[in-house]
Design a protein around this motif. Structure first.
Motif, PDB file in Angstrom:
ATOM      1  N   CYS A 164       0.831  -1.204   0.000  1.00  0.00           N
ATOM      2  CA  CYS A 164       0.000   0.000   0.000  1.00  0.00           C
ATOM      3  C   CYS A 164       0.871   1.261   0.000  1.00  0.00           C
ATOM      4  N   THR A 165       0.442   2.276  -0.751  1.00  0.00           N
ATOM      5  CA  THR A 165       1.142   3.563  -0.790  1.00  0.00           C
ATOM      6  C   THR A 165       0.280   4.622  -0.110  1.00  0.00           C
ATOM      7  N   PRO A 166       0.753   5.222   0.992  1.00  0.00           N
ATOM      8  CA  PRO A 166      -0.049   6.225   1.713  1.00  0.00           C
ATOM      9  C   PRO A 166      -0.351   7.442   0.842  1.00  0.00           C
ATOM     10  N   ALA A 167      -1.524   8.023   1.051  1.00  0.00           N
ATOM     11  CA  ALA A 167      -1.904   9.228   0.305  1.00  0.00           C
ATOM     12  C   ALA A 167      -1.166  10.459   0.820  1.00  0.00           C
ATOM     13  N   HIS A 168      -0.718  10.433   2.087  1.00  0.00           N
ATOM     14  CA  HIS A 168      -0.019  11.558   2.702  1.00  0.00           C
ATOM     15  C   HIS A 168       1.129  11.035   3.562  1.00  0.00           C
ATOM     16  N   LYS A 169       2.079  11.876   3.816  1.00  0.00           N
ATOM     17  CA  LYS A 169       3.162  11.542   4.737  1.00  0.00           C
ATOM     18  C   LYS A 169       2.768  12.042   6.127  1.00  0.00           C
ATOM     19  N   ILE A 170       2.296  11.122   6.959  1.00  0.00           N
ATOM     20  CA  ILE A 170       1.835  11.496   8.289  1.00  0.00           C
ATOM     21  C   ILE A 170       2.500  10.628   9.347  1.00  0.00           C
TER      22      ILE A 170
ATOM     23  N   LEU B 224      -1.658  14.893   9.961  1.00  0.00           N
ATOM     24  CA  LEU B 224      -2.755  13.956  10.138  1.00  0.00           C
ATOM     25  C   LEU B 224      -4.087  14.697  10.030  1.00  0.00           C
ATOM     26  N   ALA B 225      -4.184  15.855  10.670  1.00  0.00           N
ATOM     27  CA  ALA B 225      -5.409  16.661  10.598  1.00  0.00           C
ATOM     28  C   ALA B 225      -5.687  17.087   9.157  1.00  0.00           C
ATOM     29  N   ALA B 226      -4.644  17.467   8.429  1.00  0.00           N
ATOM     30  CA  ALA B 226      -4.810  17.886   7.037  1.00  0.00           C
ATOM     31  C   ALA B 226      -5.301  16.730   6.171  1.00  0.00           C
ATOM     32  N   ALA B 227      -4.748  15.533   6.401  1.00  0.00           N
ATOM     33  CA  ALA B 227      -5.176  14.359   5.644  1.00  0.00           C
ATOM     34  C   ALA B 227      -6.641  14.038   5.929  1.00  0.00           C
ATOM     35  N   LEU B 228      -7.047  14.171   7.187  1.00  0.00           N
ATOM     36  CA  LEU B 228      -8.432  13.924   7.559  1.00  0.00           C
ATOM     37  C   LEU B 228      -9.365  14.941   6.900  1.00  0.00           C
ATOM     38  N   ASN B 229      -8.961  16.202   6.923  1.00  0.00           N
ATOM     39  CA  ASN B 229      -9.793  17.235   6.292  1.00  0.00           C
ATOM     40  C   ASN B 229      -9.915  17.026   4.790  1.00  0.00           C
ATOM     41  N   ASP B 230      -8.829  16.582   4.162  1.00  0.00           N
ATOM     42  CA  ASP B 230      -8.886  16.272   2.728  1.00  0.00           C
ATOM     43  C   ASP B 230      -9.906  15.169   2.462  1.00  0.00           C
ATOM     44  N   LEU B 231      -9.916  14.156   3.332  1.00  0.00           N
ATOM     45  CA  LEU B 231     -10.850  13.043   3.168  1.00  0.00           C
ATOM     46  C   LEU B 231     -12.295  13.508   3.375  1.00  0.00           C
ATOM     47  N   ILE B 232     -12.532  14.329   4.404  1.00  0.00           N
ATOM     48  CA  ILE B 232     -13.882  14.832   4.656  1.00  0.00           C
ATOM     49  C   ILE B 232     -14.396  15.617   3.458  1.00  0.00           C
ATOM     50  N   ALA B 233     -13.525  16.468   2.875  1.00  0.00           N
ATOM     51  CA  ALA B 233     -13.909  17.247   1.697  1.00  0.00           C
ATOM     52  C   ALA B 233     -14.222  16.326   0.524  1.00  0.00           C
ATOM     53  N   LYS B 234     -13.425  15.292   0.346  1.00  0.00           N
ATOM     54  CA  LYS B 234     -13.649  14.336  -0.748  1.00  0.00           C
ATOM     55  C   LYS B 234     -14.979  13.614  -0.575  1.00  0.00           C
TER      56      LYS B 234
END
Length: 281
Positions: free
Chosen positions: A37-43, A242-252
């Protein structure tokens, strides 16, 4: 739910002890991710390769189902873990113990329909608004106004925006519970006349009963009646990525319709996804 001054009674202490025990033993795990698996973000997370979740047991927002987490917030953080190539480990917390767990880095996120408040934002990172929740009464007679609370035994859950306002009402006997299940149980066995909870939790608890539900009508004595509360997932304040990755997911999820599907699957209307501009209660 909203920020509170902790009221650590027997329930909260017991939950905290259980949570600590689960964390020390590795907690409960979800499906392990594929090694390719390749992570979508570096967290970064509390535990390498793992998203550690402080779980409040409040259906339909979040709850334990077998060895997994379920509910609205659980679906979102599970999606987050998958896109970041993480497994999920969780432990049970109350609303008062989940916040310090995230604040000190014992958990990466806390879930359970937490309300976005200024007081809470000082302790942890709040995600962007996820969905709306309304102040809902459950009773035998369909009470829907503040005046109908007078002389009644009223219960609610520690952490909601309206708790302090309820306590100020004259002639209303208010009992505050550590979680929605304890509240609903006391209503069903007759220890309470009226319970006040979030819309989603009230819908869940009313299933199979003859209790009536009503959103509390606007009243200047209860500030929370003027605007439905925006919910958030709580994030370790040290982990901005981590917060930024979560917000990106919520927006998506909001843009592709995934959030509405999650809400509908858990009994909330599509309109709950229309949160409007971010605000703090």
């Amino acid at each position: 739910m909203t920020s509170v001054l902790p009221r650590l009674g027997v329930f909260a202490v017991a939950a905290l002890a259980l949570a600590l025990a689960a964390c020390s033993s590795g907690g409960n795990s979800g499906t392990k991710v594929n090694g390719s698996c390749t992570p979508a973000h570096k967290i970064s997370t509390v535990k390498t390769g793992v998203l550690t979740v402080a779980l409040t047991n409040t259906p339909p927002y979040s709850f334990q189902s077998g060895n997994d987490i379920a509910g609205i917030d659980s679906a979102i953080v599970t999606d987050l873990a998958k896109q970041e190539c993480l497994s999920v480990e969780f432990a049970p917390y109350t609303y008062t113990t989940a916040i310090p767990a995230v604040k000190v880095g014992r958990a990466d996120v806390a879930i359970g329909g937490f309300y976005r408040t200024a007081a809470r934002a000082k302790q942890v990172t709040l995600s962007d608004p996820v969905y709306l929740d309304e102040m809902t009464l459950m009773s035998k007679d369909g009470a829907s106004t503040v005046d109908q609370l007078s002389g009644k035994r009223v219960g609610t859950v520690d952490g909601y925006l309206w708790v302090d306002d309820l306590k100020k009402l004259t002639g209303v006997n208010v009992t505050v519970y550590p979680d929605s299940q304890s509240l609903a149980n006391d209503l069903k066995v007759g220890r309470l006349d009226i319970s006040i909870d979030g819309y989603g939790a009230a819908i869940f608890d009313a299933k199979g009963t003859d209790f009536k539900l009503a959103v509390l009508k606007k009243d200047p004595r209860i500030t929370a009646t003027s605007k439905p509360s925006q919910t958030a997932i709580l994030v370790d304040p040290r982990e901005r990525k981590l917060a930024a990755a979560l917000n990106d997911l919520i927006a998506k999820l909001r843009s592709n319709g995934g959030l509405v599907k999650i809400l509908n699957a858990n009994g909330l209307p599509a309109s709950a996804a229309d949160v409007g501009p971010p605000r703090l209660g």
